[in-house]
Design a protein around this motif. Structure first.
Motif, PDB file in Angstrom:
ATOM      1  N   UNK A  81       0.798  -1.220   0.000  1.00  0.00           N
ATOM      2  CA  UNK A  81       0.000   0.000   0.000  1.00  0.00           C
ATOM      3  C   UNK A  81       0.836   1.277   0.000  1.00  0.00           C
ATOM      4  N   UNK A  83       2.308   3.813  -2.857  1.00  0.00           N
ATOM      5  CA  UNK A  83       2.344   4.079  -4.284  1.00  0.00           C
ATOM      6  C   UNK A  83       3.709   4.653  -4.628  1.00  0.00           C
ATOM      7  N   UNK A 102       5.643   6.617  -6.529  1.00  0.00           N
ATOM      8  CA  UNK A 102       5.350   7.621  -7.534  1.00  0.00           C
ATOM      9  C   UNK A 102       6.550   7.958  -8.406  1.00  0.00           C
ATOM     10  N   UNK A 125       4.677   8.089  -0.637  1.00  0.00           N
ATOM     11  CA  UNK A 125       4.440   8.330  -2.059  1.00  0.00           C
ATOM     12  C   UNK A 125       5.134   9.617  -2.491  1.00  0.00           C
ATOM     13  N   UNK A 130      -9.107   4.451   3.443  1.00  0.00           N
ATOM     14  CA  UNK A 130      -7.900   4.817   2.706  1.00  0.00           C
ATOM     15  C   UNK A 130      -8.120   6.099   1.912  1.00  0.00           C
ATOM     16  N   UNK A 176      -5.022   8.350   0.303  1.00  0.00           N
ATOM     17  CA  UNK A 176      -4.351   7.813  -0.887  1.00  0.00           C
ATOM     18  C   UNK A 176      -5.301   7.825  -2.085  1.00  0.00           C
ATOM     19  N   UNK A 220      -5.852  11.234  -3.441  1.00  0.00           N
ATOM     20  CA  UNK A 220      -4.630  11.678  -4.118  1.00  0.00           C
ATOM     21  C   UNK A 220      -4.599  11.123  -5.548  1.00  0.00           C
ATOM     22  N   UNK A 221      -4.940   9.841  -5.691  1.00  0.00           N
ATOM     23  CA  UNK A 221      -4.925   9.243  -7.034  1.00  0.00           C
ATOM     24  C   UNK A 221      -6.027   9.845  -7.899  1.00  0.00           C
TER      25      UNK A 221
END
Lengths: 343, 342
Positions: free
Chosen positions: A72, A74, A76, A131, B139, B142, B145-146
């Protein structure tokens, strides 16, 4: 004891499939991909070129998902690490005249080393902070590649020796397909073991995982190192396939492309991204070439699809498949989708 | 009384924040003594606009816990709006000159950019974030953000599709001789842009401190459930926050149109810079973002001066990475870190 006995009852074919973590349907898909460039509409050079690009994205999304979908975090700066692998290999081949086949692996090692470092550095950080950290690391790498002109020739682009002498794209396609398979088999093999369970535990709730005796330090570093090593391997292929490297290839937008494919395919599934990449990249290419008077339309679809999947179907294609097709009534279909039952 | 104040001041200076700020000021003064006062002038002018960008980013963090990746795209929308408002007015002015209108025209286009940015902010909140919030909050940091990554791709390529990739810029907003400050010539545009940014930040600060709505926003950023309990309309505040934040980015984009002509990915550089600022200052810390903006601007100017242009990207990045490793909640600290760590 029970499982080993059950496994020995399987025939050779099923045992090989089990070893490769493939379902029969996946194996069929792979065979189709192998013969696809030999079949008439796809045996033109530009379509094989497209297939290579799709396989590269597919492999990248598998190794990206290994970090994003499991622990979990990311990553980037993923494509910057791909770029590091590519640049290392290219510079070694260029300066010291070693074979590109060795260069690729040295590039992968250097990327793995950076992944190890990144894993240590992001240890104290969670979620969005990690991230952002990876993102800035990627930006710094890109900046370095742009400014270290004496080494990388900056934005002029570094010419790289190609893997094969022939101008045909076909051998490259088989190499990247093999790389895709290797990436999948390694990551799937790791996540099928106890380690995968530990990854998921860390990804879902770090404190609970720590309480139950999982050492997040070890698992996070292993995950980062492996994912980045595979990224570096792909970077080596990128360099020796396209024959030219520019710092632009390390740009965040490339990472976003991989991220979109991985998430549309389904996070935490590994195979989802690889399956989605081929039709998806093909459709995008069709949109781009047939509607060339509307530049950027394909990327708009990209963004739109990413947003829709994130909001309405966070499991992506893998969850959709699991929900509707994983339990067919027909025995043959059941075997194709789920394989032989072990134990 | 006075000794108490002095004691308090001494305590503040001895904290990490105080040390960094004092150090930054000393470095700024020293370098401008050695290299010339233009360093301070450049820092202040760049920092003002950077502050506008980072305030919006910090605000969205604090109130909605959204890590905005598309903030640069609202900057782009602002500059685009300003371009298409300013060019017709300028053409009209070319036919029939009018001194008052030619002074007001840039302000009109900046106002239009604010409105457009705010509108886009409202749209993205209503169409995108609201839907995700309604469906799932697990979550959230995150996932949102995506989502903003998706918005960014959408807006950048939307610009390319509709307006093309060519540079849409202007030479200057205000005609006239440049001002001379401390032996440095600063163009009128930069000067007015700085004054404007100070004004807007001041207004924003007043709004947050003195009005009921501003208090409500701060309440939501401190505790969402508590704010709801005392009767604050949460979804209204969220729409307002998003509108404000995007509007501020729009103002920054519009008033820097003479430096950054509008093209699809123009927002990238301001985006990186404002991210540096909020990591340095602490995510969600609005006041810290203002101070941090000037520090990042100083860092940028100094790198450009001593190491060379182009490195002004690598050096701040490396420094920000160090801050992330050793002091992840920024030098001024932030209250929202616990939420962002999910």
């Amino acid at each position: 004891m029970q499982t080993t006995k059950a496994k020995s009852e399987l025939n050779l074919f099923d045992r090989v499939l089990d070893l490769l973590s493939l379902k029969p349907l996946g194996a069929i898909g792979l065979v189709i991909l192998v013969i696809l460039p030999l079949v008439p509409p796809f045996n033109q050079e530009y379509l094989i070129r497209w297939l290579c690009a799709a396989a590269l994205i597919a492999a990248a999304s598998v190794s990206f998902d290994f970090t994003a979908g499991f622990i979990n975090i990311v990553n980037f700066g993923y494509y910057a690490i791909v770029g590091l692998g590519g640049y290392t290999s290219a510079i070694l081949v260029d300066r010291f005249g070693i074979s590109p086949w060795i260069g690729i692996f040295v590039g992968a090692l250097s990327a793995g080393l950076l992944g190890f470092f990144l894993g240590i550095v992001t240890l104290r950080l969670r979620g969005i902070f990690a991230a952002v950290m990876a993102w800035f690391m990627g930006l710094a790498l890109m900046g370095l590649a742009t400014k270290a002109v004496w080494l990388t020739r900056g934005s002029l682009g570094l010419r790289v020796e190609r893997l094969f002498d022939s101008p045909s794209n076909l051998p490259y396609y088989y190499v990247i397909l093999a790389m895709m398979l290797v990436t999948y088999v390694i990551t799937k093999g790791v996540t099928r073991s106890d380690m995968g369970l530990a990854f998921k535990a860390i990804g879902q709730n770090m404190d609970a995982a720590r309480t139950s005796g999982i050492n997040p330090v070890y698992y996070r570093i292993v995950n980062f190192t492996l994912s980045c090593t595979l990224a570096g391997l792909l970077g080596g292929f990128y360099a020796h396939y396209y024959g030219i490297l520019t710092p632009e290839m390390m740009h965040t937008s490339k990472t976003v492309e991989v991220l979109a494919v991985a998430y549309i395919g389904g996070r935490g599934s590994l195979w989802g991204g690889a399956v989605v990449a081929f039709p998806f990249i093909y459709a995008m290419e069709m949109v781009r070439s047939s509607l060339s008077n509307l530049p950027g339309l394909n990327l708009i679809l990209y963004g739109l699809l990413l947003i829709l999947v994130m909001i309405y179907y966070s499991g992506g294609f893998a969850a959709f498949f699991q929900q509707h097709f994983s339990k067919p009534k027909n025995i043959i279909l059941y075997y194709l989708v789920n394989g032989k039952k072990t134990a | 009384m006075i000794t108490e104040y002095l004691k308090k001041l001494y305590e503040t200076i001895r904290s990490v924040a105080g040390i960094t700020v004092v150090l930054a000021i000393v470095v700024a003064i020293l370098s401008s003594i050695f290299r010339g006062p233009y360093i301070i002038v450049n820092t202040v002018v760049t920092g003002g606009m950077l502050a506008l960008m980072s305030i919006g980013l910090a605000l969205v963090f604090g109130v909605m816990n959204v890590a905005q990746f598309a903030h640069g795209e609202y900057f782009m929308i602002g500059s685009l709006t300003a371009y298409y408002t300013f060019i017709p007015i300028e053409r009209y002015l070319g036919a029939n000159p009018n001194a008052a209108l030619s002074f007001l025209a840039p302000l009109v286009s900046i106002l239009a950019a604010f409105c457009m940015g705010a509108l886009m902010g409202v749209l993205s909140e209503k169409l995108i974030f609201y839907n995700l919030r309604k469906r799932s909050r697990t979550n959230w940091v995150m996932n949102s953000f995506l989502l903003t990554v998706g918005i960014s791709v959408l807006l950048v390529n939307g610009h390319q599709l509709i307006f093309g990739t060519e540079l849409k810029g202007i030479v200057r907003y205000w005609t006239g001789r440049p001002f001379c400050i401390m032996d440095v010539f600063v163009s009128r545009d930069r000067c007015y842009a700085f004054i404007l940014s100070v004004l807007v930040i001041g207004l924003f600060w007043l709004f947050m401190k003195a009005t009921r709505t501003g208090r409500a926003i701060r309440a939501v950023s401190q505790d969402e459930t508590g704010a709801q309990m005392v009767g604050i309309d949460l979804s209204g505040i969220q729409v307002l926050t998003m509108a404000l934040s995007c509007g501020l980015a729009g103002i920054a984009g519009a008033s820097l149109l003479f430096m950054f002509p509008s093209y699809p990915s123009v927002g990238l550089d301001p985006l990186y810079m404002s991210w540096f600022v909020i990591i340095l200052a602490g995510m969600g810390n609005v006041l810290g973002a203002v101070v941090g903006a000037f520090m990042v601007a100083l860092l940028k100017v100094l790198t450009m001066e001593y190491i060379g242009s182009g490195w002004d990207f690598v050096v701040p990045t490396a420094l920000i990475m160090l801050i992330l490793i050793f002091k992840p909640n920024g030098i001024f600290g932030s209250d929202v870190r616990g939420v962002l760590e999910q």
